[in-house]
Design a protein around this motif. Sequence first.
Motif, PDB file in Angstrom:
ATOM      1  N   MET A  42       1.135  -0.995   0.330  1.00 33.16           N
ATOM      2  CA  MET A  42       0.330  -0.262  -0.079  1.00 33.16           C
ATOM      3  C   MET A  42       1.057   1.391   0.250  1.00 33.16           C
ATOM      4  SD  MET A  42      -3.122   1.558   2.893  1.00 33.16           S
ATOM      5  CE  MET A  42      -1.877   0.994   3.997  1.00 33.16           C
ATOM      6  N   GLN A  43       1.694   1.276   1.003  1.00 32.37           N
ATOM      7  CA  GLN A  43       3.038   2.228   1.142  1.00 32.37           C
ATOM      8  C   GLN A  43       3.700   2.173  -0.360  1.00 32.37           C
ATOM      9  OE1 GLN A  43       2.858   4.816   3.062  1.00 32.37           O
ATOM     10  NE2 GLN A  43       4.068   5.772   1.925  1.00 32.37           N
ATOM     11  N   ALA A  44       3.481   2.075  -1.403  1.00 30.88           N
ATOM     12  CA  ALA A  44       4.341   1.841  -2.843  1.00 30.88           C
ATOM     13  C   ALA A  44       3.774   2.575  -3.713  1.00 30.88           C
ATOM     14  CB  ALA A  44       4.902   0.654  -2.953  1.00 30.88           C
ATOM     15  N   GLN A  45       1.515   1.846  -4.000  1.00 30.52           N
ATOM     16  CA  GLN A  45       1.085   2.503  -3.889  1.00 30.52           C
ATOM     17  C   GLN A  45       1.026   3.815  -4.160  1.00 30.52           C
ATOM     18  OE1 GLN A  45      -1.985  -0.109  -3.517  1.00 30.52           O
ATOM     19  NE2 GLN A  45      -1.854  -0.911  -5.203  1.00 30.52           N
ATOM     20  N   ALA A  46       0.789   4.192  -2.596  1.00 27.87           N
ATOM     21  CA  ALA A  46       0.706   5.589  -2.367  1.00 27.87           C
ATOM     22  C   ALA A  46       2.068   6.721  -2.798  1.00 27.87           C
ATOM     23  CB  ALA A  46       0.753   5.547  -0.730  1.00 27.87           C
ATOM     24  N   ASP A  47       3.197   6.356  -2.391  1.00 30.48           N
ATOM     25  CA  ASP A  47       4.581   7.288  -3.189  1.00 30.48           C
ATOM     26  C   ASP A  47       4.600   7.290  -4.613  1.00 30.48           C
ATOM     27  OD1 ASP A  47       5.681   6.965  -0.597  1.00 30.48           O
ATOM     28  OD2 ASP A  47       6.277   5.346  -0.772  1.00 30.48           O
ATOM     29  N   GLU A  48       3.296   6.255  -5.607  1.00 31.69           N
ATOM     30  CA  GLU A  48       3.111   6.502  -6.903  1.00 31.69           C
ATOM     31  C   GLU A  48       2.404   7.457  -6.947  1.00 31.69           C
ATOM     32  OE1 GLU A  48       2.138   4.310 -11.312  1.00 31.69           O
ATOM     33  OE2 GLU A  48       2.488   3.323  -8.834  1.00 31.69           O
ATOM     34  N   PHE A  49       1.225   7.123  -6.219  1.00 34.88           N
ATOM     35  CA  PHE A  49       0.349   8.218  -6.897  1.00 34.88           C
ATOM     36  C   PHE A  49       0.040   9.700  -5.819  1.00 34.88           C
ATOM     37  CE2 PHE A  49      -1.024   4.174  -8.573  1.00 34.88           C
ATOM     38  CZ  PHE A  49      -1.318   4.545  -9.396  1.00 34.88           C
ATOM     39  N   GLY A  50       0.623  10.025  -4.700  1.00 36.21           N
ATOM     40  CA  GLY A  50       1.114  11.367  -4.447  1.00 36.21           C
ATOM     41  C   GLY A  50      -0.180  11.336  -3.677  1.00 36.21           C
ATOM     42  N   VAL A  51      -0.305   9.571  -3.046  1.00 33.98           N
ATOM     43  CA  VAL A  51      -2.136   9.510  -1.926  1.00 33.98           C
ATOM     44  C   VAL A  51      -1.767  10.076  -0.215  1.00 33.98           C
ATOM     45  CG1 VAL A  51      -3.540   8.085  -0.720  1.00 33.98           C
ATOM     46  CG2 VAL A  51      -3.224   8.081  -2.870  1.00 33.98           C
ATOM     47  N   ASP A  52      -1.299  11.264   0.464  1.00 32.05           N
ATOM     48  CA  ASP A  52      -1.310  11.358   1.701  1.00 32.05           C
ATOM     49  C   ASP A  52      -2.296  10.555   3.207  1.00 32.05           C
ATOM     50  OD1 ASP A  52       0.321  12.750   1.125  1.00 32.05           O
ATOM     51  OD2 ASP A  52      -0.693  14.471   1.042  1.00 32.05           O
ATOM     52  N   GLU A  53      -3.389  10.080   2.539  1.00 32.84           N
ATOM     53  CA  GLU A  53      -4.383   9.589   3.351  1.00 32.84           C
ATOM     54  C   GLU A  53      -4.462   7.964   3.125  1.00 32.84           C
ATOM     55  OE1 GLU A  53      -5.879  10.399   6.100  1.00 32.84           O
ATOM     56  OE2 GLU A  53      -5.106  12.797   5.188  1.00 32.84           O
ATOM     57  N   THR A  54      -3.999   7.658   4.175  1.00 30.79           N
ATOM     58  CA  THR A  54      -3.986   5.872   3.987  1.00 30.79           C
ATOM     59  C   THR A  54      -4.553   5.267   5.337  1.00 30.79           C
ATOM     60  OG1 THR A  54      -1.616   5.302   5.015  1.00 30.79           O
ATOM     61  CG2 THR A  54      -2.101   5.371   2.859  1.00 30.79           C
ATOM     62  N   ALA A  55      -4.895   3.580   5.349  1.00 31.98           N
ATOM     63  CA  ALA A  55      -5.124   2.974   6.467  1.00 31.98           C
ATOM     64  C   ALA A  55      -5.473   1.134   5.622  1.00 31.98           C
ATOM     65  CB  ALA A  55      -6.579   3.385   6.568  1.00 31.98           C
ATOM     66  N   LEU A  56      -5.109   0.921   7.611  1.00 31.30           N
ATOM     67  CA  LEU A  56      -4.789  -0.629   7.135  1.00 31.30           C
ATOM     68  C   LEU A  56      -5.728  -1.413   8.002  1.00 31.30           C
ATOM     69  CD1 LEU A  56      -2.110  -2.207   6.364  1.00 31.30           C
ATOM     70  CD2 LEU A  56      -1.069  -2.443   8.465  1.00 31.30           C
ATOM     71  N   GLY A  57      -6.621  -2.076   7.595  1.00 26.52           N
ATOM     72  CA  GLY A  57      -7.798  -3.281   8.164  1.00 26.52           C
ATOM     73  C   GLY A  57      -9.117  -1.812   8.247  1.00 26.52           C
ATOM     74  N   ALA A  58      -9.870  -3.288   7.683  1.00 26.59           N
ATOM     75  CA  ALA A  58     -11.371  -2.649   7.374  1.00 26.59           C
ATOM     76  C   ALA A  58     -12.006  -1.290   8.581  1.00 26.59           C
ATOM     77  CB  ALA A  58     -12.489  -3.898   7.724  1.00 26.59           C
ATOM     78  N   GLU A  59     -11.981  -1.781   9.406  1.00 25.13           N
ATOM     79  CA  GLU A  59     -12.159  -0.554  10.992  1.00 25.13           C
ATOM     80  C   GLU A  59     -11.747   1.372  10.670  1.00 25.13           C
ATOM     81  OE1 GLU A  59     -11.735  -1.705  15.249  1.00 25.13           O
ATOM     82  OE2 GLU A  59     -13.221  -3.223  15.220  1.00 25.13           O
ATOM     83  N   ASP A  60     -10.172   0.710  10.121  1.00 27.91           N
ATOM     84  CA  ASP A  60      -9.509   2.069   9.536  1.00 27.91           C
ATOM     85  C   ASP A  60      -9.888   2.691   8.259  1.00 27.91           C
ATOM     86  OD1 ASP A  60      -7.855   4.196  11.129  1.00 27.91           O
ATOM     87  OD2 ASP A  60      -6.059   2.644   9.462  1.00 27.91           O
ATOM     88  N   ALA A  61     -10.247   1.682   7.316  1.00 30.78           N
ATOM     89  CA  ALA A  61     -11.326   2.288   6.225  1.00 30.78           C
ATOM     90  C   ALA A  61     -12.409   2.289   6.201  1.00 30.78           C
ATOM     91  CB  ALA A  61     -10.754   0.643   5.368  1.00 30.78           C
ATOM     92  N   GLU A  62     -13.130   2.207   7.466  1.00 30.59           N
ATOM     93  CA  GLU A  62     -13.953   2.982   8.032  1.00 30.59           C
ATOM     94  C   GLU A  62     -14.115   4.220   7.933  1.00 30.59           C
ATOM     95  OE1 GLU A  62     -18.175   2.621   9.910  1.00 30.59           O
ATOM     96  OE2 GLU A  62     -16.878   0.466  10.139  1.00 30.59           O
ATOM     97  N   ARG A  63     -13.085   4.005   9.063  1.00 32.79           N
ATOM     98  CA  ARG A  63     -12.879   5.632   9.374  1.00 32.79           C
ATOM     99  C   ARG A  63     -11.987   6.603   8.227  1.00 32.79           C
ATOM    100  NH1 ARG A  63      -8.526   8.373   9.140  1.00 32.79           N
ATOM    101  NH2 ARG A  63      -7.469   6.213   8.758  1.00 32.79           N
ATOM    102  N   LEU A  64     -11.269   6.336   7.918  1.00 27.34           N
ATOM    103  CA  LEU A  64     -10.659   7.261   6.336  1.00 27.34           C
ATOM    104  C   LEU A  64     -12.283   7.108   5.446  1.00 27.34           C
ATOM    105  CD1 LEU A  64      -8.130   7.522   5.198  1.00 27.34           C
ATOM    106  CD2 LEU A  64      -8.474   5.740   2.968  1.00 27.34           C
ATOM    107  N   VAL A  65     -12.468   6.396   5.380  1.00 30.10           N
ATOM    108  CA  VAL A  65     -13.902   6.422   4.397  1.00 30.10           C
ATOM    109  C   VAL A  65     -14.918   8.125   4.955  1.00 30.10           C
ATOM    110  CG1 VAL A  65     -15.989   6.537   3.587  1.00 30.10           C
ATOM    111  CG2 VAL A  65     -14.218   4.601   3.412  1.00 30.10           C
TER     112      VAL A  65
END
Length: 360
Positions: A42-65
């Motif tokens: 995921m971090q490699a993807q974030a670096d490629e696409f310039g993404v600052d907001e990430t999450a790991l796991g379903a509960e953290d994904a809900e927070r991200l949304v």
Amino acid sequence: MRRILILGSTGSIGTQALDVIRANRDRFEVVGLAAGRDRDGMQAQADEFGVDETALGAEDAERLVRSVEADVVLNGITGSVGLGPTLAALETGAVLGLANKESLIVGGPLVTKIAAPGQIVPVDSEHSAIAQCLRSGDAHEVRRLVLTASGGPFRGRNRARLADVTPREALAHPTWDMGRVVTTNSATLVNKGLEVIEAHLLFDVPYDRIDVTVHPQSIVHSMVEFVDGSTIVQASPPDMRLPISLALDWPHRVAGVGAPLDWTTSSSWTFEPLDAEAFPSVALAKQVGVAGATYPAVFNAANEQAVDAFHDGALPFLGIVDTIAQVVDAHEPPAELTRESLAAAEQWARETADRLIAAR
């Protein structure tokens, strides 16, 4: 430019979505990524696409949304843990590109009652096909929906010839490259049963007007029959980037996403009836769908336990659907459908399935 939040970014759906976005950076912007366990990927993807907001796991994904402004949330999480992120996405008002069928199936009315018309865009190739075909007529003109199934790796085998199937054989899908659970579900046709429930919830068509036909070439992805006798089909080479791209920019099409069919060469498309004796999961799913309440959640949870047991060598292939049927038969639904009662029903189903498997 559409702002895209991808849940399950390191899985099959997520990586193919990023393929589409990579080729269309003037059209899409990735504003958030969530993965299950693959932090480095995921971090490699974030670096490629310039993404600052990430999450790991379903509960953290809900927070991200809930914290990131997005035009489209693509939910490619596997399993019923995707329900929270699905509900969160709908509550934000974003378009929900739904590859996580389990959240709709398990959540049922909890999902549909908060979804605005057209807010959910299906990513499954079959439901994307139906959504495209439905643009050819009005809802009252639809006679039936026909979902196509490749038949999986065991098409043509009778029930007796399925008794000794191995996990390795079950994962050898002839068309699609998917994860362990989805590929096994395709081998048992549980996946097709789940898709029947999903089709009912997405398109509000009664179960007795949703059929399944086996189409091993996987070129016709599904079809809609209208009241005048016309059947509209959506056909294309099997490539998930097409339905993904539609979800990212619905109702617009993204040029060059996939290769078209080659009409200059000879080819044959065949359609066969489903062998309900060898693959009883579709009929069981319809029964579960009609019953409603927490039955679909129990069906799905029991299946997840049974699939794990099969791959661990604790359950034969035919025991997967047999276990689901036993758990469904023993279930007593709660008086009210809530996230809490769904969670309790799922937990009961998992424990009951585990007990049945251990007692074999």
